[in-house]
Design a protein around this motif. Structure first.
Motif, PDB file in Angstrom:
ATOM      1  N   ARG A 345      48.764  36.684  29.644  1.00 40.97           N
ATOM      2  CA  ARG A 345      47.691  36.869  30.983  1.00 40.97           C
ATOM      3  C   ARG A 345      46.814  35.893  31.775  1.00 40.97           C
ATOM      4  NH1 ARG A 345      48.796  41.086  27.572  1.00 40.97           N
ATOM      5  NH2 ARG A 345      50.442  40.032  28.673  1.00 40.97           N
ATOM      6  N   GLU A 348      50.188  34.778  34.554  1.00 40.89           N
ATOM      7  CA  GLU A 348      50.390  36.316  35.519  1.00 40.89           C
ATOM      8  C   GLU A 348      49.445  36.300  36.343  1.00 40.89           C
ATOM      9  OE1 GLU A 348      52.213  38.935  31.443  1.00 40.89           O
ATOM     10  OE2 GLU A 348      50.329  39.011  31.935  1.00 40.89           O
ATOM     11  N   ASP A 352      54.630  37.282  39.046  1.00 42.60           N
ATOM     12  CA  ASP A 352      54.549  38.758  38.205  1.00 42.60           C
ATOM     13  C   ASP A 352      56.640  38.354  38.270  1.00 42.60           C
ATOM     14  OD1 ASP A 352      55.895  38.564  41.289  1.00 42.60           O
ATOM     15  OD2 ASP A 352      55.102  40.502  41.002  1.00 42.60           O
ATOM     16  N   PHE A 354      58.641  37.085  35.286  1.00 45.89           N
ATOM     17  CA  PHE A 354      58.825  36.149  33.965  1.00 45.89           C
ATOM     18  C   PHE A 354      60.427  35.918  33.485  1.00 45.89           C
ATOM     19  CE2 PHE A 354      54.664  36.598  34.486  1.00 45.89           C
ATOM     20  CZ  PHE A 354      53.868  35.461  34.107  1.00 45.89           C
ATOM     21  N   SER A 374      54.285  41.044  27.596  1.00 48.08           N
ATOM     22  CA  SER A 374      54.101  40.788  29.155  1.00 48.08           C
ATOM     23  C   SER A 374      53.288  41.787  29.796  1.00 48.08           C
ATOM     24  CB  SER A 374      55.218  39.894  29.528  1.00 48.08           C
ATOM     25  OG  SER A 374      55.091  40.106  30.484  1.00 48.08           O
ATOM     26  N   ALA A 376      53.973  41.668  33.271  1.00 47.43           N
ATOM     27  CA  ALA A 376      54.629  41.437  34.379  1.00 47.43           C
ATOM     28  C   ALA A 376      55.496  42.715  35.063  1.00 47.43           C
ATOM     29  CB  ALA A 376      55.059  40.122  34.622  1.00 47.43           C
ATOM     30  N   LYS A 379      60.629  41.407  34.648  1.00 46.48           N
ATOM     31  CA  LYS A 379      60.758  40.605  33.650  1.00 46.48           C
ATOM     32  C   LYS A 379      61.469  41.248  33.260  1.00 46.48           C
ATOM     33  CE  LYS A 379      57.594  44.332  30.572  1.00 46.48           C
ATOM     34  NZ  LYS A 379      56.721  44.245  30.014  1.00 46.48           N
TER      35      LYS A 379
END
Length: 418
Positions: A345, A348, A352, A354, A374, A376, A379
């Protein structure tokens, strides 16, 4: 698992347990069999949630600048077991480790210890045979029941306290502070960084019980202009050190770690009857380095072992300071016993994008599980991280590899062979 450690255990037929068993009884027994190698060492003992490695790096550089021969015992490894035990920045040689294991074998240590306890004994035995002037020891986990807590230091340092290892150290800041404060010894001073009030109360109580003087950041010493990239001004017990050179360790928090190290060195110098040279302090600050702490390993590629919420927050602040308004990609691998959701968190808030990776550790959470934690927008799991990082470097894409120091160690080794 400590890379190459099992090779020595196998060669010398020494058994040890890879579990975590808090407590010091086994260590005291083993050290008695080794004829107490720890008793004649001049030690600085460091325990804390974050900042241990950086504080140790500053202190090592400053002490060596004053002509001291300095041993270091650190966790975890950078590449393999050898770099956890160093003298003047040089890892223990294979031949030297063999000699240490030979002594431990014939002292009868097989089957008595955990892996980390055995490694702690190896470090203490090595330093005692090399007659080093100063030994810097980083606690592995907690402090009070950590295997390193057999030493009686010149000074103890607690850089920070935050929630970590709650299964072993307890669920509150107070319980964790109790373990960290366990490194405070009778009549030996302790230098304390920025810690929450509820934790500080516990540390202060321990200092009082041990008749130990407590020097606290922003009360007994302070660092000024730590946001300035070119100059630090540090004030310690009314002694002003001006024009400290810029540190290679980046981040606003490193000014505080530097202040802890300089304050501790004043206490070391007093014990060892050293005359402090402010120019050597400044040079030590500027030359201090530490792998895995906002470390540039390739153009645009940085390693940072932010594995808990407190260190993730520091990483975010450092990124915002160093790369304002730039797009950031995170490459993440984490141990399952960490607060993965909170760390993600925090990260992030500035990215955005990952990429999650697996690494070899029996405590690691699989990448296809971490990705589900996650939030994001973009990702994915990547299987071959080294080509990914090299491609990102060439394409001028900022990537921060983070989550676990064990992950950084594994990727570093892969990069060397590819």
């Amino acid at each position: 698992m400590i890379p190459k450690f099992d090779e020595y255990k196998s060669r010398w037929e020494i058994r040890s347990d890879d579990s975590i068993k808090p407590g010091l009884a086994s260590m005291y027994h083993a050290l008695q069999l080794l004829d107490h190698p720890h008793k004649n060492l001049n030690v600085v003992h460091i325990a804390g949630t974050n900042g241990k490695g950086s504080t140790l790096a500053f202190l090592d550089s400053i002490a060596r600048g004053h002509g001291l021969t300095v041993g270091k015992f650190m966790s975890p490894c950078i590449m393999d077991v050898h770099d956890q035990i160093q003298i003047n920045g040089t890892p223990i040689l294979e031949s030297e480790m063999d000699e240490v294991f030979r002594k431990m074998k014939y002292a009868g240590l097989s089957g008595l210890l955990t892996d980390f306890e055995l490694l702690t004994c190896a470090a203490l035995l090595y330093f005692s045979t090399k007659n080093v002037d100063l030994v810097l020891i980083e606690a592995g986990m907690g402090g009070r029941e950590d295997s390193t807590n057999v030493v009686v230091p010149i000074v103890s340092i607690i850089p920070s306290i935050a929630l970590e290892h709650t299964k072993f150290l307890g669920p509150t800041l107070e319980s964790i502070a109790y373990h960290k404060a366990g490194i405070i010894k009778d009549g030996k001073p302790v230098v304390v960084g920025r810690v929450p009030e509820e934790a500080l109360v516990v540390v202060e109580k321990e200092a009082i019980l041990n008749n130990a003087s407590l020097l606290q950041l922003n009360r007994d010493f302070r660092v000024e202009n730590s946001n300035n990239r070119d100059i630090y001004i540090n004030v310690i017990n009314n002694v002003v050190i001006n024009d400290l050179k810029r540190s290679r360790l980046l981040g606003v928090h490193q000014g505080e770690n530097m202040a802890l190290a300089i304050t501790a060195f004043y206490l070391v110098a007093e014990k060892l009857a050293l005359v402090i040279d402010h120019s050597k302090v400044s040079q030590g600050v500027s030359s201090a380095s530490l792998p895995g702490r906002f470390e540039q390993v390739l153009p645009n590629i940085y390693f940072d072992g932010a594995h808990n919420p407190a260190s993730a927050e520091m990483l975010v602040k450092t990124i915002q300071q160093q790369f304002p308004n730039e797009k950031i990609r995170f490459v993440v691998g984490m141990l399952a016993d960490k607060d993965i959701a909170t760390v993600l968190r925090i990260l992030e808030t500035i990215s955005d994008e990952f990429f999650f990776v697996d690494f070899e550790n029996n405590r690691a959470m699989q990448a296809n599980q971490v990705i589900n934690v996650s939030n994001a927008k973009n990702k994915q799991v990547i299987r071959d991280v080294v080509p990914f990082l090299k491609n990102a470097s060439q394409n001028n894409e900022k990537c921060i590899v983070t989550g676990s120091l064990y992950l950084l160690s594994e990727i570093r080794q892969k990069m060397l062979v590819k």
